[in-house]
Design an enzyme around this catalytic site. Structure first.
Site, PDB file in Angstrom:
ATOM      1  CG  ASP A   1       1.621 -11.657  10.021  1.00  0.00           C
ATOM      2  OD1 ASP A   1       2.718 -11.584   9.426  1.00  0.00           O
ATOM      3  OD2 ASP A   1       1.013 -10.664  10.455  1.00  0.00           O
TER       4      ASP A   1
ATOM      5  NE  ARG B   1      -2.406   1.422   3.544  1.00  0.00           N
ATOM      6  CZ  ARG B   1      -3.129   1.722   4.622  1.00  0.00           C
ATOM      7  NH1 ARG B   1      -4.442   1.643   4.571  1.00  0.00           N
ATOM      8  NH2 ARG B   1      -2.547   2.066   5.748  1.00  0.00           N
TER       9      ARG B   1
ATOM     10  CG  ASP C   1      -1.624 -10.985   8.058  1.00  0.00           C
ATOM     11  OD1 ASP C   1      -0.996 -11.810   7.366  1.00  0.00           O
ATOM     12  OD2 ASP C   1      -1.555  -9.753   7.870  1.00  0.00           O
TER      13      ASP C   1
ATOM     14  CB  THR D   1      -2.208   7.038  -3.427  1.00  0.00           C
ATOM     15  OG1 THR D   1      -1.585   5.735  -3.444  1.00  0.00           O
ATOM     16  CG2 THR D   1      -1.269   8.054  -4.061  1.00  0.00           C
TER      17      THR D   1
END
Length: 213
Positions: free
Chosen positions: A207, A108, A204, A112
């Site tokens: 993970d 990411r 996650d 933005t």
């Protein structure tokens, strides 16, 4: 299997998948068992996705005589999204062992808030291949949509997406951005929370796969 034709969404309905989704959801499941369940589910996804693959005839010599055989008519290219998608590759290769494997890395952009590609490597023949994007979680759909866009920009004409858990928000995003792409999932969950995590979800996936909690 259930299918929503309007969105090209195919959800598998298999007792072994339901069993392994339970393993993935449990907070007590350790990384080794988590990886094994991801691999098993991925194999079942690969079987479902490959049901419509075209084949072509060839001649094969048995120990006794020459007979007719078959091989896939198109090259298959698996493209896991780094890093969680790596956990799905083994299960797909168990079913499609001659598939080639590319990789896409997305992160990411903090300015933005949009997914930005930091790594891309795939075989050159995407235009004539069946391309399967692999990512365990379809949450907001932003990264998955961007990855599909990148594959199309590199020549992919026939792209599919395989995930383990999908959220309605991600399905809507993919339907709007890529209505031509079929989405295969092991389970469709309820919703996203305020942080963009799927509920009830499984946490996650990256993970938990690699033990980096």
């Amino acid at each position: 299997m259930s299918k929503n034709k309007s969105s090209n969404f195919i959800q598998l309905n298999h007792p072994l998948i339901k069993k392994d989704i339970t393993v993935l959801r449990s907070v007590t499941t350790q990384s080794e068992a988590f990886r094994s369940a991801v691999r098993r589910i991925s194999s079942l996804l690969a079987v479902e996705i490959s049901k419509d693959f075209k084949i072509k005839k060839l001649k094969v010599q048995t120990p006794l005589e020459l007979t007719e055989g078959f091989e896939l008519a198109q090259q298959v290219v698996l493209v896991p999204v780094l890093r969680a998608g790596l956990g799905m590759v083994g299960g797909f290769l168990d079913i499609i062992p001659d598939a080639k494997v590319g990789h896409i890395g997305l992160q990411r952009d903090e300015e933005t808030l949009q997914p930005k590609q930091y790594y891309y490597k795939t075989p050159k023949n995407l235009k004539t291949s069946k391309v399967i994007l692999l990512d365990p979680m379809l949450a907001t759909g932003g990264s998955s949509s961007q990855a599909i866009t990148n594959l199309k920009n590199r020549g992919s004409k026939e792209c599919m997406f395989a995930c383990i858990v999908a959220a309605p928000e991600g399905l809507d995003r993919m339907k709007n951005d890529h209505p031509d792409v079929r989405i295969f999932a092991a389970v469709l969950d309820r919703e996203l929370n305020e942080r963009g995590y799927i509920l009830p979800g499984l946490g996650d996936a990256g993970d938990r796969t690699f033990g980096t909690l």
